[in-house]
Design an enzyme around this catalytic site. Structure first.
Site, PDB file in Angstrom:
ATOM      1  N   GLY A  97      -4.291   1.104   3.878  1.00  0.00           N
ATOM      2  CA  GLY A  97      -4.365   1.926   2.675  1.00  0.00           C
ATOM      3  C   GLY A  97      -4.212   1.045   1.451  1.00  0.00           C
ATOM      4  O   GLY A  97      -3.625  -0.038   1.527  1.00  0.00           O
ATOM      5  N   GLN A 150      -2.434  -1.216  -7.241  1.00  0.00           N
ATOM      6  CA  GLN A 150      -2.259  -2.479  -6.497  1.00  0.00           C
ATOM      7  C   GLN A 150      -3.337  -3.504  -6.820  1.00  0.00           C
ATOM      8  O   GLN A 150      -3.191  -4.683  -6.483  1.00  0.00           O
ATOM      9  CB  GLN A 150      -2.267  -2.216  -4.991  1.00  0.00           C
ATOM     10  CG  GLN A 150      -1.071  -1.398  -4.513  1.00  0.00           C
ATOM     11  CD  GLN A 150      -1.136  -1.211  -3.014  1.00  0.00           C
ATOM     12  OE1 GLN A 150      -1.769  -0.298  -2.519  1.00  0.00           O
ATOM     13  NE2 GLN A 150      -0.479  -2.091  -2.284  1.00  0.00           N
ATOM     14  N   CYS A 207       3.419  -3.011   3.071  1.00  0.00           N
ATOM     15  CA  CYS A 207       2.613  -2.777   1.879  1.00  0.00           C
ATOM     16  C   CYS A 207       2.008  -4.105   1.435  1.00  0.00           C
ATOM     17  O   CYS A 207       2.694  -5.119   1.425  1.00  0.00           O
ATOM     18  CB  CYS A 207       3.508  -2.208   0.774  1.00  0.00           C
ATOM     19  SG  CYS A 207       2.644  -1.884  -0.755  1.00  0.00           S
ATOM     20  N   LEU A 208       0.736  -4.086   1.065  1.00  0.00           N
ATOM     21  CA  LEU A 208       0.070  -5.323   0.637  1.00  0.00           C
ATOM     22  C   LEU A 208       0.713  -5.901  -0.633  1.00  0.00           C
ATOM     23  O   LEU A 208       0.568  -7.084  -0.913  1.00  0.00           O
ATOM     24  CB  LEU A 208      -1.423  -5.072   0.400  1.00  0.00           C
ATOM     25  CG  LEU A 208      -2.236  -4.686   1.654  1.00  0.00           C
ATOM     26  CD1 LEU A 208      -3.686  -4.394   1.277  1.00  0.00           C
ATOM     27  CD2 LEU A 208      -2.180  -5.762   2.721  1.00  0.00           C
ATOM     28  N   HIS A 265       2.560   7.289   1.476  1.00  0.00           N
ATOM     29  CA  HIS A 265       2.796   5.925   0.966  1.00  0.00           C
ATOM     30  C   HIS A 265       1.847   5.618  -0.200  1.00  0.00           C
ATOM     31  O   HIS A 265       2.276   5.151  -1.257  1.00  0.00           O
ATOM     32  CB  HIS A 265       2.598   4.926   2.116  1.00  0.00           C
ATOM     33  CG  HIS A 265       2.730   3.486   1.711  1.00  0.00           C
ATOM     34  ND1 HIS A 265       3.724   2.669   2.190  1.00  0.00           N
ATOM     35  CD2 HIS A 265       1.980   2.720   0.869  1.00  0.00           C
ATOM     36  CE1 HIS A 265       3.589   1.462   1.646  1.00  0.00           C
ATOM     37  NE2 HIS A 265       2.534   1.460   0.850  1.00  0.00           N
ATOM     38  N   GLU A 266       0.553   5.918  -0.010  1.00  0.00           N
ATOM     39  CA  GLU A 266      -0.431   5.584  -1.053  1.00  0.00           C
ATOM     40  C   GLU A 266      -0.257   6.466  -2.288  1.00  0.00           C
ATOM     41  O   GLU A 266      -0.377   5.986  -3.419  1.00  0.00           O
ATOM     42  CB  GLU A 266      -1.863   5.696  -0.515  1.00  0.00           C
ATOM     43  CG  GLU A 266      -2.206   4.729   0.613  1.00  0.00           C
ATOM     44  CD  GLU A 266      -1.760   3.292   0.367  1.00  0.00           C
ATOM     45  OE1 GLU A 266      -1.772   2.843  -0.786  1.00  0.00           O
ATOM     46  OE2 GLU A 266      -1.376   2.621   1.347  1.00  0.00           O
ATOM     47  N   HIS A 317       2.342   5.291  -4.662  1.00  0.00           N
ATOM     48  CA  HIS A 317       1.911   4.205  -5.558  1.00  0.00           C
ATOM     49  C   HIS A 317       1.418   4.754  -6.897  1.00  0.00           C
ATOM     50  O   HIS A 317       1.569   4.122  -7.936  1.00  0.00           O
ATOM     51  CB  HIS A 317       0.758   3.406  -4.926  1.00  0.00           C
ATOM     52  CG  HIS A 317       1.206   2.315  -3.994  1.00  0.00           C
ATOM     53  ND1 HIS A 317       1.946   1.238  -4.407  1.00  0.00           N
ATOM     54  CD2 HIS A 317       0.974   2.120  -2.663  1.00  0.00           C
ATOM     55  CE1 HIS A 317       2.161   0.426  -3.371  1.00  0.00           C
ATOM     56  NE2 HIS A 317       1.584   0.934  -2.300  1.00  0.00           N
TER      57      HIS A 317
HETATM   58 NI    NI Z   1       1.573   0.072  -0.393  1.00  0.00          NI
END
Ligand code: NI
Length: 172
Positions: free
Chosen positions: A46, A51, A94-95, A136-137, A140
Site C-alpha cells: 500500500g 509518502q 511502512c515504506l 493503515h493507508e 496516512h
Molecule cells: Ni505506511
C-alpha cells in the site's frame, strides 16, 4: 510511468492532513499509475500520496503479492463508512519507516467509500489483511503513522532501531 521519491519519517509532510481531490482526471490517473509503480518497486502492499510528497487524499493498495495476478485498488477521497466491533492485531510495516515492523490493533473489517481510477464512486467491504491495509493507508491521509498507534515504549525502541539502521547504511 515513473518511480517517485519516497518521503520517510520524520518528514513533516507525513504529519499533515491531506487535501480532498477535486476530480479524477488524466493528470490524477497518471499520478495513480506512478504511485502504483513506486509501491511495486519497493515491494509495498500500500502507498498513500503523502509518502511521495503529495498532500492529497489518494491511496493505492495491492495485497495480491504475485506479479502474474496484480490486483491494484486505486482509492481517491476514501472514507471509512463502517467499522466492525471486532478488533484484530497484526504486524505492520511502512515504506516511510523502512525495515521496521510492529503489532498494531485495528478493526477486523471496515467498509470504505471512494472514487476509483475512472472517478466512479465505489464501496468496498474490506476484511482480514485488506482491512488492515485500508486502515493503515487511510491513516496516512490524516497524518498518522502506524508507530503513532503503538505504546510510547515500543515506539521509542523502534525509532532507536531505525536510527541505528540509518547510521549503518550511511557508513556503508
Ligand atoms: Ni505506511
Amino acid at each position: 510511468m515513473a518511480v517517485l521519491k519516497l518521503y520517510e519519517y520524520p518528514h513533516p509532510i507525513l504529519k499533515k492532513k491531506a487535501q480532498k481531490v477535486e476530480k479524477v482526471d488524466d493528470d490524477m490517473r497518471k499520478f495513480l499509475d506512478d504511485m502504483l509503480e513506486t509501491m511495486y518497486a519497493d515491494a509495498g502492499v500500500g502507498l498513500a500520496a503523502p509518502q511521495v510528497g503529495v498532500s492529497k487524499r489518494v491511496v493505492v493498495i495491492d495485497i495480491s503479492h504475485e506479479e502474474e495476478k496484480m490486483d491494484p485498488l486505486y482509492m481517491v477521497n476514501p472514507e471509512i463508512i463502517w467499522k466492525s466491533e471486532e478488533m484484530v492485531c497484526g504486524e505492520e510495516g511502512c515504506l516511510s519507516v523502512p525495515d521496521q515492523r510492529a503489532e498494531v490493533e485495528r478493526f477486523a473489517a471496515v467498509k470504505v467509500k471512494y472514487l476509483d481510477y475512472n472517478g466512479k464512486e465505489q464501496e468496498l467491504l474490506a476484511e482480514d489483511f485488506l482491512a488492515i491495509a485500508v486502515q493503515h493507508e487511510l491513516d496516512h491521509l490524516d497524518g498518522i503513522l502506524y508507530i503513532d498507534r503503538i505504546s510510547r515504549l515500543k515506539r521509542q525502541m523502534l525509532l532507536k532501531k531505525l536510527e541505528k539502521m540509518r547510521k549503518e547504511k550511511a557508513h556503508q
